[in-house]
Each structure stands twice: as structure tokens, then as C-alpha cells.
Motif scaffolding. Structure first.
Motif, PDB file in Angstrom:
ATOM      1  N   TYR A 221       0.808  -1.229   0.000  1.00 47.27           N
ATOM      2  CA  TYR A 221       0.000   0.000   0.000  1.00 47.27           C
ATOM      3  C   TYR A 221       0.841   1.279   0.000  1.00 47.27           C
ATOM      4  N   ARG A 222       2.018   1.218   0.631  1.00 49.75           N
ATOM      5  CA  ARG A 222       2.836   2.446   0.679  1.00 49.75           C
ATOM      6  C   ARG A 222       3.281   2.852  -0.721  1.00 49.75           C
TER       7      ARG A 222
ATOM      8  N   ARG B 170       0.124   3.906  -2.850  1.00 45.98           N
ATOM      9  CA  ARG B 170      -0.470   5.209  -2.502  1.00 45.98           C
ATOM     10  C   ARG B 170       0.463   6.374  -2.800  1.00 45.98           C
ATOM     11  N   ALA B 171       1.783   6.126  -2.719  1.00 45.07           N
ATOM     12  CA  ALA B 171       2.740   7.207  -2.985  1.00 45.07           C
ATOM     13  C   ALA B 171       2.600   7.725  -4.419  1.00 45.07           C
TER      14      ALA B 171
ATOM     15  N   PHE C 180       2.852  12.541   2.700  1.00 41.62           N
ATOM     16  CA  PHE C 180       3.192  11.521   1.705  1.00 41.62           C
ATOM     17  C   PHE C 180       4.683  11.177   1.729  1.00 41.62           C
ATOM     18  N   GLY C 181       5.382  11.657   2.763  1.00 43.97           N
ATOM     19  CA  GLY C 181       6.773  11.239   2.965  1.00 43.97           C
ATOM     20  C   GLY C 181       7.794  11.980   2.140  1.00 43.97           C
TER      21      GLY C 181
END
Lengths: 308, 253
Positions: A73-74, A77-78, A106-107
Motif C-alpha cells: 500500500y505504501r 499510494r505514494a 506523503f513522505g
């Protein structure tokens, strides 16, 4: 080439028992503008929300850029930016701070220059220190687009982005969408302004009652399902279509004052010359004629009606 | 791990405190100061020492604990309830951030704010009554664990609530009575045997008792038991929060 989004046999039911998505399968190609059309309650927002992780899927598999939306998911989604349908904002925040917040969420590292460019592109730079609650509806919508772009997504979902936006701003918005597409961003949009989908989209998907009923290249769709209609303005109104003309797909309109003939643009012979000859034989005279090609809206309405 | 995402939420929440400074900091400090004036000064001067500690000083740990747990709950419950209410929760749910990271960020911010206010109240108390802290590290440990545990509890309330009324319901009807009956203003040793036994079912008793021990080395229950109960409550709350997030309880359809 790997699709930007791949949906396989996706099903979703809500607690109320309503089946919002029924075994949906769909591929969205890298770099295209894909318009998802459907009447209210067809499942458009549920499909988008499921791909973005806001709604849980019951069955099926979804990958974004090759990453499974549950297991990876990471990474999935990114890649995604989302402009939801509802105008939901952090009302008490400042415009610039809120866009920067999304980038961090969002990192991504802080990038004031990028935030400035996005705000300038969306004509929001002058409002960067204004509280979101003080913005107009159209500005709030653009602010949500700015947030969705803050982490430089490769895939952008626009769920009814032009709702409540005036004509001029809408044009600016679509210009921005075109620029994004040119930079390689894949765009999936839903809109009630079907003429916009007709103008912008590369491919069209139609969803109704939770099922994808059609996915086709826009130009091909217009060619294959497009119809032309010949309208004859009669000198003498008719009570009914004469028996001699029953071989033609004719309808009367305007109290018998107009005769409508629908024909297939792809057919080798349209039948117009024969029809005019038969009209003369039957003594039916007309004072004017015109032709009209069906729009995407006509095609959409006929598809949805057929599916009803 | 999405550390930047966690920091974004943490900073966002801390910035909210800055905008609501009066509500977040000044208000609890003022109300606690009034407690000191009324209980510590006016009434306290007529009450004898408890376990060798003057009454005004005796109530300091309890008052700090009361504010700490109430603030932890309100900070965390509002922090997660408000995005649910406005709809901006979509952003958190669609971001590349794990549930655990989301909890750490929200709870971390709520606990930080509560601890800051707790320390301000401590400093304020020093202006009113004589005070000593026998075990500063133990005091800090109880302060931090309590703030985290009750922030997690507040997070549960925020996830569960579907209206502002429900958001206030648990703090008003359960937490406030437990806080007042948790030995903040008295030692539970002063109670008749039956009510003493009943008090041992109140988790606040263990927090106040352990915290007070860190100040004056006097407690209603052993400090190890207090610490154990605090940890147990923290882990139980963490378990419930993770279950709620994993099942999407009132968050995801």
C-alpha cells in the motif's frame, strides 16, 4: 506495457447490503486521460475510493504502478494524488501550510519552491497566507487540486473536479490537466460535464449499477456508437409516417411538422438519396433539411438507458 | 517507515495548540491555580498533614495527574474526531502511512501537549505551596506513561464518537468522576474499608499514588503495582486502537 492501474474482479458491498461494485475489471493506461462516466450512484466514487485506500475492498485485486494496494500500500499510494468530490478542507489552516502538510504526509521532503510553483499554476499564490475558510468555492476546489499535486503523483484522480467552478476557472483547470498529462501524469476523471470528457479524454469508461458496461477509445466510441440524424422540415405536417416509407427508420416530431431519419455513419449506404426519392414519390415536400451527429452525451444516455 | 508523514501530523497538531493557546494552556493552568487557592490555601490550612506532607503540597501530584489525563483525552479525541467530522480524514487514509505511524503521530502530539501543560502546572504549584520531588525520573516516567495511556484512550473515544455530544460523554460521565475519586484530594487509606476496596478498581488511584510517591515517597499502593497497572492500561488501549484501525471501525466502509 504495464497499466498504470489494473483492477481485477473487484466487488464491494456496504453494510446496508448495497452492492456498489460488481466484479469490476478495468485497466488504465500509463499517461492517458481516462474519463469514468456514470449516473449518480453508479459506483464511480466507490471505485476511486477503493483504489485510493479510503474504502476497503471485499473481493478482487487492484494494482497501482504494479504495486498491490493492500500488500504494497505504501508504494501504491505514494503514486496517487486524489481530488475528492466533496469540498473537505482544513478550514483553519493557511493555504500554503496545508499544501506543504500534504507533501510531508506523503513522505516527501519540504520543497517550498515546488509548493510555490503549484500555487502559482493554480492562481493561489496570492492567497498562500489566507485561511482556507476565507476562500471562495472555486478557490477551495483549486486548493484541493494543489494538495493532490503536492507530492508529485504519477496518477491523479479527479472526482468531479469542476463541480461548482465557474466557466473561466474551469478552463484554467483543464489547461492545468492538459499540462499534467503532457508531463506524463495519468489522469482519471469523473465529471457530469460530458462535453468536458468528450474534449479531454483519450478513453471513456461507462459504469452503471456497479458494473463497467463499456471501456473504449473515445474516437472509436464516437465512430462505432455515433449516429447521425437527418431532420426534414415538412411543408405540410403529417399525422403518421406513410406506409410506403415504413422501410426507413423514421419518426415524426414537432406535431408532425418534422420528419427525423436516423442513420449509421459507418454504413456503406446511408439511404438518404433513396429516402428523398421515396418522399417525392409519396408527394411529401420539405422546405429545409439539416443533419446532426450524436455527442458523447447522447451515446452515454443511450448506453445507460439500454442498461436500465 | 514514513517518518516525514508522522512528523507532518505531529507538527500539524502542535500548530493547532498554538492557535488555541488560551483553551489549550491558559485555561487548565488557571483552573488548577484556583484549586490551589481554594483547597491548598483556604481549606488546606485547616487540614492536618497527611503522611507527614502538608495538605497543600499533598494535592499537587493529584491535581497534575487530573489535568494531565483530562487534557490527554481531550487532545487526542478531538484530533482524530475533527478530520472525521470535516471529511479531511480521506487524506490520512489515502496516504502511504501505516496505522501504527498515524497513532504514534496523533498520540505523540496529544501527549506532548498534555505533558507541557502538566509541567506548567507543576511550576505554578511551586508558587503556592512548598514542594520537593524525591524521584524526578520516576515522576517523569509516570507523567509520560500516563499522558500516552490516556491519549490512546482519547483516541479510542475520538474514533468511536460520531457526534460532539458523544465526544464529551465519556470524559464527563466516566473520566471526571474517576479522577475526583482517584485520591487526588485525599489518601484512600482515609476511607472506610469497603470504599477503600472499591477505590482499588479505579485506575486513576494507581496513577496518582505512583506519581505522589515520586514526590513525597508516600503512596496508597506499591509503586511497582502503580507502574504495572499504568503499563497494563496503556497496552490495553493500544490494543483496542490498533484493532479499531485494522478493522476500519467507523473510519472505512
Amino acid at each position: 506495457m504495464q497499466p498504470a492501474i489494473s483492477v481485477r474482479n473487484l466487488s464491494k458491498s456496504y453494510a446496508s447490503g448495497f452492492e456498489a461494485l460488481k466484479n469490476v475489471s478495468l485497466d488504465v493506461r500509463e499517461g492517458e486521460i481516462f474519463a469514468l462516466l456514470g449516473p449518480n450512484g453508479a459506483g464511480k466514487t466507490t471505485l476511486i475510493s477503493t483504489i485510493c485506500g479510503i474504502v476497503r475492498l471485499d473481493r478482487g485485486e487492484v494494482t497501482v504502478g504494479g504495486h498491490d494496494i493492500v500488500r504494497a500500500y505504501r508504494a501504491a499510494r505514494a503514486l496517487i494524488g486524489l481530488v475528492p468530490q466533496e469540498l473537505t478542507t482544513n478550514a483553519f489552516e493557511k493555504v500554503g501550510d496545508d499544501v506543504a502538510f500534504t507533501r510531508g504526509l506523503f513522505g516527501k521532503p519540504a520543497d517550498p519552491a515546488l509548493v510555490e510553483r503549484i500555487l502559482r499554476d493554480l492562481s493561489l499564490w496570492e492567497k498562500r497566507d489566507a485561511k482556507i475558510m476565507t476562500l471562495s468555492g472555486g478557490m477551495k476546489r483549486r486548493h484541493m487540486i494543489a494538495k493532490a499535486l503536492a507530492h508529485e503523483p504519477r496518477i491523479l484522480f479527479l472526482d468531479e473536479p469542476s463541480a461548482g467552478v465557474d466557466v473561466e476557472l474551469r478552463r484554467d483547470m483543464w489547461e492545468q490537466v492538459r499540462r499534467l498529462r503532457q508531463s506524463g501524469v495519468t489522469i482519471i476523471l469523473t465529471t457530469h460535464y460530458i462535453e468536458e470528457a468528450e474534449e479531454m479524454a483519450d478513453r471513456i469508461g461507462v459504469i452503471n449499477k456497479g458494473e463497467i458496461i463499456l471501456v473504449q477509445d473515445k474516437a472509436e466510441l464516437m465512430r462505432s456508437l455515433g449516429r447521425k440524424q437527418l431532420t426534414l422540415d415538412l411543408v405540410q405536417p403529417l399525422d403518421a409516417v406513410p406506409e410506403a416509407l415504413s422501410a426507413f427508420a423514421l419518426e415524426l416530431a414537432d406535431g408532425g411538422g418534422k420528419l427525423l431519419y436516423t442513420y449509421d455513419t459507418q454504413a456503406g449506404r446511408t439511404g438518404i438519396t433513396t429516402l428523398i426519392g421515396e418522399l417525392q414519390k409519396a408527394g411529401i415536400r420539405f422546405r429545409d433539411l439539416q443533419t446532426k451527429e450524436s455527442s458523447l452525451e447522447d451515446i452515454f444516455v443511450s448506453l445507460v438507458r439500454k442498461d436500465a | 517507515m514514513n517518518l516525514r508523514g508522522m512528523m507532518a501530523i505531529y507538527r500539524f497538531e502542535m500548530a493547532r495548540t498554538g492557535r488555541t493557546l488560551i483553551q489549550s494552556v491558559v485555561s487548565p493552568v488557571l483552573s488548577t491555580s484556583l484549586y490551589f487557592v481554594v483547597f491548598g490555601g483556604a481549606i488546606g490550612s485547616r487540614i492536618t498533614d497527611i503522611d507527614g506532607v502538608p495538605y497543600g503540597s499533598f494535592i499537587v501530584p493529584g491535581l497534575i495527574m487530573m489535568s494531565l489525563l483530562q487534557l490527554s483525552i481531550s487532545n487526542a479525541s478531538f484530533a482524530i474526531y475533527f478530520p472525521k467530522f470535516t471529511g479531511t480524514i480521506y487524506e490520512i487514509l489515502s496516504a502511504p502511512i501505516s496505522y501504527f505511524e498515524v497513532v504514534c503521530a496523533y498520540v505523540g502530539a496529544a501527549a506532548t501537549k498534555a505533558i507541557i501543560v502538566g509541567l506548567i502546572i507543576l511550576a505554578t504549584a511551586a508558587l503556592f505551596v512548598p514542594m520537593r520531588i524525591a524521584h524526578p525520573l520516576v515522576m517523569v516516567l509516570f507523567l509520560v506513561l500516563t499522558a500516552i495511556a490516556f491519549s490512546l484512550f482519547g483516541f479510542i473515544i475520538g474514533l468511536w464518537a460520531d457526534g460532539f455530544e458523544k465526544l464529551q460523554l465519556v470524559p464527563l460521565l466516566i473520566v471526571t468522576p474517576l479522577a475526583f475519586l482517584g485520591g487526588s484530594f485525599y489518601s484512600i487509606q482515609m476511607l472506610p474499608p469497603f470504599w477503600h476496596a472499591v477505590s482499588l478498581f479505579n485506575p486513576v488511584v494507581y496513577l496518582v499514588s505512583g506519581f505522589r510517591w515520586a514526590f513525597y515517597e508516600t503512596s496508597d499502593v506499591g509503586v511497582a503495582i502503580s507502574l504495572g497497572m499504568t503499563l497494563l492500561f496503556l497496552l490495553a488501549c493500544l490494543g483496542v486502537v490498533m484493532w479499531m484501525l485494522k478493522t476500519g471501525y467507523k473510519l472505512k466502509n
